[in-house]
Scaffold this motif. Structure first.
Motif, PDB file in Angstrom:
ATOM      1  N   UNK A 120      -5.757   4.910  -2.703  1.00 25.77           N
ATOM      2  CA  UNK A 120      -5.311   4.472  -1.380  1.00 25.77           C
ATOM      3  C   UNK A 120      -6.505   4.041  -0.522  1.00 25.77           C
ATOM      4  N   UNK A 121      -7.609   4.772  -0.616  1.00 23.57           N
ATOM      5  CA  UNK A 121      -8.790   4.423   0.175  1.00 23.57           C
ATOM      6  C   UNK A 121      -9.388   3.089  -0.261  1.00 23.57           C
ATOM      7  N   UNK A 122      -9.237   2.765  -1.534  1.00 25.36           N
ATOM      8  CA  UNK A 122      -9.800   1.509  -2.044  1.00 25.36           C
ATOM      9  C   UNK A 122      -8.754   0.393  -2.101  1.00 25.36           C
ATOM     10  N   UNK A 123      -7.615   0.641  -1.471  1.00 21.22           N
ATOM     11  CA  UNK A 123      -6.575  -0.363  -1.241  1.00 21.22           C
ATOM     12  C   UNK A 123      -6.067  -0.990  -2.529  1.00 21.22           C
ATOM     13  N   UNK A 124      -5.845  -0.134  -3.544  1.00 19.52           N
ATOM     14  CA  UNK A 124      -5.229  -0.614  -4.781  1.00 19.52           C
ATOM     15  C   UNK A 124      -3.928   0.138  -5.074  1.00 19.52           C
ATOM     16  N   UNK A 125      -3.560   1.094  -4.234  1.00 21.32           N
ATOM     17  CA  UNK A 125      -2.252   1.743  -4.275  1.00 21.32           C
ATOM     18  C   UNK A 125      -1.694   1.753  -2.869  1.00 21.32           C
ATOM     19  N   UNK A 126      -0.359   1.673  -2.779  1.00 25.02           N
ATOM     20  CA  UNK A 126       0.255   1.498  -1.477  1.00 25.02           C
ATOM     21  C   UNK A 126       1.408   2.482  -1.298  1.00 25.02           C
ATOM     22  N   UNK A 127       1.423   3.116  -0.151  1.00 26.11           N
ATOM     23  CA  UNK A 127       2.466   4.080   0.166  1.00 26.11           C
ATOM     24  C   UNK A 127       3.740   3.345   0.594  1.00 26.11           C
ATOM     25  N   UNK A 128       4.869   4.040   0.625  1.00 29.75           N
ATOM     26  CA  UNK A 128       6.088   3.412   1.156  1.00 29.75           C
ATOM     27  C   UNK A 128       5.898   2.900   2.577  1.00 29.75           C
ATOM     28  N   UNK A 129       5.080   3.609   3.358  1.00 26.06           N
ATOM     29  CA  UNK A 129       4.813   3.162   4.727  1.00 26.06           C
ATOM     30  C   UNK A 129       4.029   1.854   4.726  1.00 26.06           C
ATOM     31  N   UNK A 130       3.068   1.733   3.790  1.00 27.98           N
ATOM     32  CA  UNK A 130       2.321   0.476   3.664  1.00 27.98           C
ATOM     33  C   UNK A 130       3.270  -0.683   3.382  1.00 27.98           C
ATOM     34  N   UNK A 131       4.175  -0.472   2.427  1.00 30.76           N
ATOM     35  CA  UNK A 131       5.087  -1.544   2.020  1.00 30.76           C
ATOM     36  C   UNK A 131       6.148  -1.830   3.072  1.00 30.76           C
ATOM     37  N   UNK A 132       6.500  -0.789   3.842  1.00 32.67           N
ATOM     38  CA  UNK A 132       7.522  -0.988   4.872  1.00 32.67           C
ATOM     39  C   UNK A 132       7.065  -2.000   5.907  1.00 32.67           C
ATOM     40  N   UNK A 133       5.758  -2.060   6.150  1.00 34.85           N
ATOM     41  CA  UNK A 133       5.233  -3.029   7.108  1.00 34.85           C
ATOM     42  C   UNK A 133       5.271  -4.443   6.584  1.00 34.85           C
ATOM     43  N   UNK A 134       5.328  -4.584   5.243  1.00 32.67           N
ATOM     44  CA  UNK A 134       5.439  -5.913   4.654  1.00 32.67           C
ATOM     45  C   UNK A 134       4.133  -6.651   4.485  1.00 32.67           C
ATOM     46  N   UNK A 135       3.052  -6.163   5.120  1.00 32.70           N
ATOM     47  CA  UNK A 135       1.772  -6.853   5.045  1.00 32.70           C
ATOM     48  C   UNK A 135       0.638  -5.837   4.853  1.00 32.70           C
ATOM     49  N   UNK A 136       0.613  -5.131   3.731  1.00 32.62           N
ATOM     50  CA  UNK A 136      -0.478  -4.177   3.513  1.00 32.62           C
ATOM     51  C   UNK A 136      -1.813  -4.898   3.337  1.00 32.62           C
ATOM     52  N   UNK A 137      -2.896  -4.178   3.556  1.00 29.63           N
ATOM     53  CA  UNK A 137      -4.228  -4.761   3.390  1.00 29.63           C
ATOM     54  C   UNK A 137      -4.599  -4.730   1.915  1.00 29.63           C
TER      55      UNK A 137
END
Length: 256
Positions: free
Chosen positions: A147-164
């Motif tokens: 998650x810290x290296x932005x290669x896995x995404x939480x449901x909250x990340x995906x809920x926003x539709x635009x994860x980093x």
């Protein structure tokens, strides 16, 4: 299987040599530019890694520092294999197929190369055995590394539709993504993140692509959003191609 090439122009030996020399000038220019970019990459400032990550390995729990295995440089493939997936991402597997051949040479240059996935170690080992790989592969399940290296995404990340992802927001709906990260450990034991690359940056591990770029048909990929649709796990290619390859879903669907 693609169609044969039937209409490419031919030339006399003299004309071919002239065209080849013109291309050689462009290739040399590209090599010089690549050297310049490599120098800029090495000149990047470093980011100290202060979080205490602990990974599950074949040899028990290991800290990030211990993953260096006595060397000062660590190269991590962020391999897309999430918990419960029956197999790893085909494209990440394509990357990993090149690792075992490179590893002795990298080790001789003070570099440890390994893969990290969020799947439990037993699931990693099952797929690793199937593929016949020997490179180290550890689990980050239970820590925040992916998650810290932005290669896995939480449901909250995906809920926003635009994860980093790849240092920018992306219309990315999967739960895993590919990447490569590089670390340095100094004599005092301090660890620094020196570089990460994502997206097409991971092609640096795909030596097969470099060779395909030399042949007449090139990469021979269809003009579709996911151009690596042709890639299969190396034990899933037909013995002798006899027709169009079956369509493949994007990496993230590999768990289905």
């Amino acid at each position: 299987m693609s169609l044969p090439i039937t209409d490419h122009r031919t030339a006399t030996r003299e004309d071919w040599l002239a065209a080849r020399m013109e291309l050689l000038d462009a290739e040399k220019e590209l090599s010089r530019l690549s050297d310049q970019v490599a120098r800029k990459r090495r000149a990047l400032p470093w980011l100290r890694v202060d979080k205490a990550y602990v990974f599950d390995t074949q040899h028990g729990p290991r800290t990030l520092a211990e993953l260096f295995d006595g060397r000062s440089q660590l190269l991590v493939q962020h391999f897309m294999l999430g918990p419960g997936w029956p197999q790893g991402c085909p494209s990440c597997s394509f990357m990993a197929d090149h690792s075992d051949g490179m590893n002795p040479h990298l080790a001789n240059r003070d570099v440890t190369l390994l893969a990290v996935s969020r799947a439990p170690l037993a699931e990693i080992q099952r797929f690793r055995d199937r593929m016949g790989w020997q490179f180290p592969w550890v689990s980050s399940q239970g820590n925040d590394f992916n998650y810290d290296f932005r290669v896995s995404f939480t449901p909250e990340d995906k809920a926003g539709g635009q994860p980093v992802y790849n240092f920018d927001t992306q219309a990315f709906q999967g739960e895993e993504a590919p990447g490569i990260s590089v670390f340095y450990k100094d004599d005092a034991g301090d660890i620094f993140r020196t570089y990460s690359t994502y997206g097409r940056g991971v092609e640096v591990m795909m030596g097969t692509y470099a060779l395909l770029d030399l042949v007449p048909k090139g990469r021979d990929e269809r003009e579709v959003p996911y151009k690596m649709e042709w890639v299969r796990h190396h034990d899933r290619y037909p013995q002798r191609p006899s027709g169009p390859a079956m369509s493949a879903s994007a990496c993230c669907a590999a768990r289905g």
